[in-house]
Design a protein around this motif. Structure first.
Motif, PDB file in Angstrom:
ATOM      1  N   ASP A 145      11.188 -71.708  49.805  1.00 35.36           N
ATOM      2  CA  ASP A 145      10.478 -71.002  50.867  1.00 35.36           C
ATOM      3  C   ASP A 145       8.995 -71.337  50.823  1.00 35.36           C
ATOM      4  N   VAL A 146       8.410 -71.483  51.991  1.00 37.89           N
ATOM      5  CA  VAL A 146       6.959 -71.513  52.132  1.00 37.89           C
ATOM      6  C   VAL A 146       6.566 -70.069  52.400  1.00 37.89           C
ATOM      7  N   LEU A 147       5.704 -69.535  51.561  1.00 35.16           N
ATOM      8  CA  LEU A 147       5.310 -68.136  51.675  1.00 35.16           C
ATOM      9  C   LEU A 147       3.962 -67.999  52.362  1.00 35.16           C
ATOM     10  N   LEU A 148       3.851 -67.028  53.246  1.00 39.89           N
ATOM     11  CA  LEU A 148       2.572 -66.643  53.819  1.00 39.89           C
ATOM     12  C   LEU A 148       2.019 -65.563  52.893  1.00 39.89           C
ATOM     13  N   VAL A 149       0.913 -65.860  52.238  1.00 36.49           N
ATOM     14  CA  VAL A 149       0.314 -64.930  51.288  1.00 36.49           C
ATOM     15  C   VAL A 149      -0.741 -64.114  52.023  1.00 36.49           C
ATOM     16  N   LEU A 150      -0.573 -62.819  51.966  1.00 38.52           N
ATOM     17  CA  LEU A 150      -1.479 -61.911  52.672  1.00 38.52           C
ATOM     18  C   LEU A 150      -2.650 -61.515  51.771  1.00 38.52           C
ATOM     19  N   ALA A 151      -3.702 -61.005  52.362  1.00 38.71           N
ATOM     20  CA  ALA A 151      -4.920 -60.662  51.629  1.00 38.71           C
ATOM     21  C   ALA A 151      -4.680 -59.612  50.548  1.00 38.71           C
ATOM     22  N   ASP A 152      -3.698 -58.742  50.738  1.00 36.78           N
ATOM     23  CA  ASP A 152      -3.428 -57.703  49.741  1.00 36.78           C
ATOM     24  C   ASP A 152      -2.587 -58.210  48.569  1.00 36.78           C
ATOM     25  N   GLY A 153      -2.256 -59.512  48.563  1.00 35.56           N
ATOM     26  CA  GLY A 153      -1.488 -60.096  47.468  1.00 35.56           C
ATOM     27  C   GLY A 153       0.005 -60.124  47.715  1.00 35.56           C
ATOM     28  N   SER A 154       0.456 -59.484  48.779  1.00 33.31           N
ATOM     29  CA  SER A 154       1.879 -59.535  49.106  1.00 33.31           C
ATOM     30  C   SER A 154       2.168 -60.840  49.841  1.00 33.31           C
ATOM     31  N   SER A 155       3.434 -61.099  50.064  1.00 32.28           N
ATOM     32  CA  SER A 155       3.797 -62.325  50.789  1.00 32.28           C
ATOM     33  C   SER A 155       5.055 -62.080  51.600  1.00 32.28           C
ATOM     34  N   ARG A 156       5.283 -62.974  52.539  1.00 35.59           N
ATOM     35  CA  ARG A 156       6.525 -62.976  53.299  1.00 35.59           C
ATOM     36  C   ARG A 156       6.903 -64.422  53.550  1.00 35.59           C
ATOM     37  N   VAL A 157       8.161 -64.639  53.833  1.00 36.43           N
ATOM     38  CA  VAL A 157       8.636 -65.997  54.083  1.00 36.43           C
ATOM     39  C   VAL A 157       8.062 -66.480  55.411  1.00 36.43           C
ATOM     40  N   TYR A 158       7.400 -67.601  55.363  1.00 32.57           N
ATOM     41  CA  TYR A 158       6.814 -68.239  56.549  1.00 32.57           C
ATOM     42  C   TYR A 158       7.797 -69.260  57.111  1.00 32.57           C
ATOM     43  N   GLN A 159       8.457 -69.982  56.217  1.00 30.94           N
ATOM     44  CA  GLN A 159       9.460 -70.965  56.621  1.00 30.94           C
ATOM     45  C   GLN A 159      10.389 -71.214  55.438  1.00 30.94           C
ATOM     46  N   SER A 160      11.671 -71.262  55.702  1.00 31.85           N
ATOM     47  CA  SER A 160      12.660 -71.574  54.664  1.00 31.85           C
ATOM     48  C   SER A 160      13.184 -72.985  54.858  1.00 31.85           C
ATOM     49  N   TYR A 161      13.388 -73.660  53.750  1.00 32.04           N
ATOM     50  CA  TYR A 161      13.990 -74.994  53.747  1.00 32.04           C
ATOM     51  C   TYR A 161      15.279 -74.904  52.944  1.00 32.04           C
ATOM     52  N   PRO A 162      16.417 -75.215  53.561  1.00 26.96           N
ATOM     53  CA  PRO A 162      17.703 -75.121  52.858  1.00 26.96           C
ATOM     54  C   PRO A 162      17.881 -76.271  51.879  1.00 26.96           C
ATOM     55  N   SER A 163      18.786 -76.068  50.962  1.00 24.90           N
ATOM     56  CA  SER A 163      19.115 -77.151  50.023  1.00 24.90           C
ATOM     57  C   SER A 163      19.812 -78.264  50.776  1.00 24.90           C
ATOM     58  N   GLN A 164      19.729 -79.428  50.189  1.00 24.79           N
ATOM     59  CA  GLN A 164      20.364 -80.614  50.791  1.00 24.79           C
ATOM     60  C   GLN A 164      20.806 -81.503  49.640  1.00 24.79           C
ATOM     61  N   SER A 165      22.023 -81.991  49.704  1.00 27.64           N
ATOM     62  CA  SER A 165      22.535 -82.846  48.642  1.00 27.64           C
ATOM     63  C   SER A 165      22.697 -84.264  49.135  1.00 27.64           C
TER      64      SER A 165
END
Length: 169
Positions: A145-165
């Motif tokens: 996951d690429v996380l969006l980090v907020l000013a208060d130190g929390s985060s949320r998923v900004y973009q997910s990349y699935p596994s690939q074989s």
């Protein structure tokens, strides 16, 4: 005594106005280029011997970013200086405008960040997930996951990349 008619003044202005507009466009073009250029400038702090950092920088350059690298022995003080919690840590820290970028964030997410301008500290890809930019291993990719980090130190998923074989034929 010569007189100037309104028609003469109108013709003179009609001829001078396009020239004035062209001059204004020529003068503002460098400002537009500078604004576009500064949006593409990213500063990266990395250790000198890290190969994946070198590859991530190459990924950014390939995607149109102007990258200034700064070799440091330890990136933790840089993260701390920019207010990014150690839990988001990776092998390199960057500054893109007012945003902190940590780890192997894909260039397309950096472009999205610049386009959307969210109220946030920045983006992070904690750790060093295989298959993220700079950590390529053929066609194999770990989910991350690429996380969006907020000013208060929390985060949320900004973009997910699935596994690939890799598929062997």
């Amino acid at each position: 005594m010569p007189t100037t008619s309104i028609d003469t003044v109108s013709r003179r202005l009609a001829w001078q106005l396009p020239l004035a507009l062209m001059g204004a466009a020529v003068l503002t073009q460098p400002l537009r280029a500078l604004a576009a250029s500064s949006a593409n400038q990213i500063a990266v702090w990395k250790t000198p011997s890290c190969g994946c950092c070198h590859e991530w920088v190459a990924h950014l350059r390939k995607n149109g970013f102007e990258v200034a690298t700064h070799d440091v022995e330890d990136t933790a003080p840089i993260r701390q200086k920019f207010g990014l919690n150690a839990k988001f840590g990776s092998c390199h820290t960057a500054r893109l405008g007012n945003y902190v970028v940590e780890g192997h964030v894909p260039a397309q997410e950096l472009r999205r960040l610049l386009r959307e301008q969210p109220k946030a500290l920045g983006l992070a890809v904690p750790g060093m997930p295989m298959g993220s930019p700079g950590m390529e291993m053929g066609n194999t990719r770990d989910a991350y996951d690429v996380l969006l980090v907020l000013a208060d130190g929390s985060s949320r998923v900004y973009q997910s990349y699935p596994s690939q074989s890799s598929v062997k034929s």
